[in-house]
Design an enzyme around this catalytic site. Structure first.
Site, PDB file in Angstrom:
ATOM      1  CE1 TYR A  33      25.712  89.082 104.566  1.00  0.00           C
ATOM      2  CE2 TYR A  33      24.891  87.102 103.498  1.00  0.00           C
ATOM      3  CZ  TYR A  33      25.205  87.800 104.643  1.00  0.00           C
ATOM      4  OH  TYR A  33      25.014  87.215 105.869  1.00  0.00           O
ATOM      5  CG  LEU A  93      30.763  73.743  98.675  1.00  0.00           C
ATOM      6  CD1 LEU A  93      30.221  74.346  99.962  1.00  0.00           C
ATOM      7  CD2 LEU A  93      29.893  74.163  97.499  1.00  0.00           C
ATOM      8  CE  LYS A  94      34.989  69.338  93.758  1.00  0.00           C
ATOM      9  NZ  LYS A  94      36.005  68.899  92.753  1.00  0.00           N
TER      10      LYS A  94
END
Length: 367
Positions: free
Chosen positions: A60, A298-299
């Protein structure tokens, strides 16, 4: 976000968050992703919400993901709290025939490299990233078992391998007393449901928890792309590059997005949350990997399990995204099975009769 629920991973005692953090977006080397400050904010936000399962790989962002993650974990002093997973298979060095693949030489090289970049002396889960079509499964499983015995990895996972390969690996582990496979990391979403033909039953029968990658189809199921305006973002950048994992901009998939948008509007939830909720509650799923380039993403994702998707709406999504059932799997459908029993009703036992019904916090996700 409500108090998080942790499932055990497969038939292990390892407790993992139902939503895990994918760190593939840590770094910008691939032309998308987040810079270091944003990545650290995402890492901290995930931990603040009770998340403990973090997924990365040596390949990654060319190693940046592992390097930054190692720095974030060290700075936060959170190593013992986290379930840290990484993967190996892909070649990180040009013109080195043994610098990739699943063989013992590369496996031992890869795990040492990941441990160094992550600044840790062990990994909680270490995955074979993909089947290399060459290395005998006996060599892979023996080497992974050696690493468990040496204390460098705790649990074994397989990602993107044929079902027969995973079954052979698990059978071999049982026969020879090796560390068993605890996790299967597979692509699964409303637009990619082919694991349902075989892998779901495989995982629940043989004690492997499914960890889902690309549950939002690289943003398609979050409503990021439109039919006539899919000009930027990861999917647009990788359209036509030959990697099937990113070829989602099709009319069939946009029809699924249309139904997803309607369902999301009816319950007043973002499309991303509905799509994540749907996949997290599928049979066999232990954890769903969510990635984010920005904290706001993300939230939103972390609220995906704060509600129950009504059965009738889940059914609408099932119908809109139903995959074609190819040979030989149509022989295992109810209609064909009924022909075997002369029309008698068979199979009315409660869900979980063949596999244990596990309480909240189960590893298989079977309800």
């Amino acid at each position: 976000m409500n108090q998080p629920i942790y499932y055990t991973l497969g038939r292990t005692g390892l407790r993992v968050s139902r939503l895990s953090l994918g760190a593939m977006t840590f770094g910008t080397e691939w032309g998308w992703g987040s810079d270091k400050a944003a990545a650290e904010t995402v890492f901290d936000l995930y931990r603040d919400h009770g998340g403990n399962f973090i997924d990365t790989a040596d390949v990654y962002t060319n190693g940046t993901s592992e390097t930054w993650l190692g720095e974030f974990i060290k700075a936060s002093g959170s190593r013992d709290e986290l379930v840290l997973a990484s993967k190996y298979t892909f070649n990180l060095a040009a013109a080195n025939p043994n610098g990739g693949g699943n063989g013992r030489k590369n496996l031992l090289r890869a795990v040492e490299g990941s441990l160094k970049r992550l600044q840790t002396d062990y990994l909680d889960v270490f995955y074979v990233h993909a089947w290399d079509q060459l290395t005998p499964v006996e060599e892979v499983m023996r080497t992974l078992d050696d690493l468990v015995r040496a204390g460098k990895i705790r649990h074994i996972g397989l990602s993107d391998v044929p079902a027969w390969y995973a079954a052979r690996a698990q059978t071999l582990a049982e026969w020879r007393g090796y560390e068993p496979v605890s996790a299967l990391q597979l692509q699964y979403s409303l637009v990619e449901r082919n694991i349902e033909h075989e892998y779901t039953r495989l995982a629940t029968e043989l004690g492997m928890g499914i960890t889902v990658w690309s549950p939002l189809a690289s943003g398609l199921l979050a409503g990021r792309y439109k039919r006539d305006a899919a000009t930027d973002g990861r999917l647009a950048a990788m359209q036509g590059n030959g990697n099937p994992a990113f070829q989602h901009l099709t009319e069939r998939n946009f029809q699924i997005v249309d139904e997803l948008e309607k369902v999301a509007d009816e319950i007043g939830r973002p499309m991303a949350q509905v799509a994540l909720n749907w996949v997290a509650n599928r049979p066999g799923v232990a954890s769903v990997i969510v990635g984010a380039s920005r904290p706001e993403q993300l939230k939103t994702n972390l609220g995906a399990l704060d509600f129950e998707l009504p059965a009738e709406l889940a059914h609408r999504l099932d119908e809109a995204s139903k995959p074609v059932t190819p040979f030989p799997y149509y022989f295992f459908t109810n209609a064909m099975q009924g022909m075997m029993y002369g029309g008698a009703r068979v199979g009315d036992k409660p869900t979980g009769y063949r596999a244990p019904v596990l309480v909240e916090g189960s590893g298989s996700g079977v309800e």
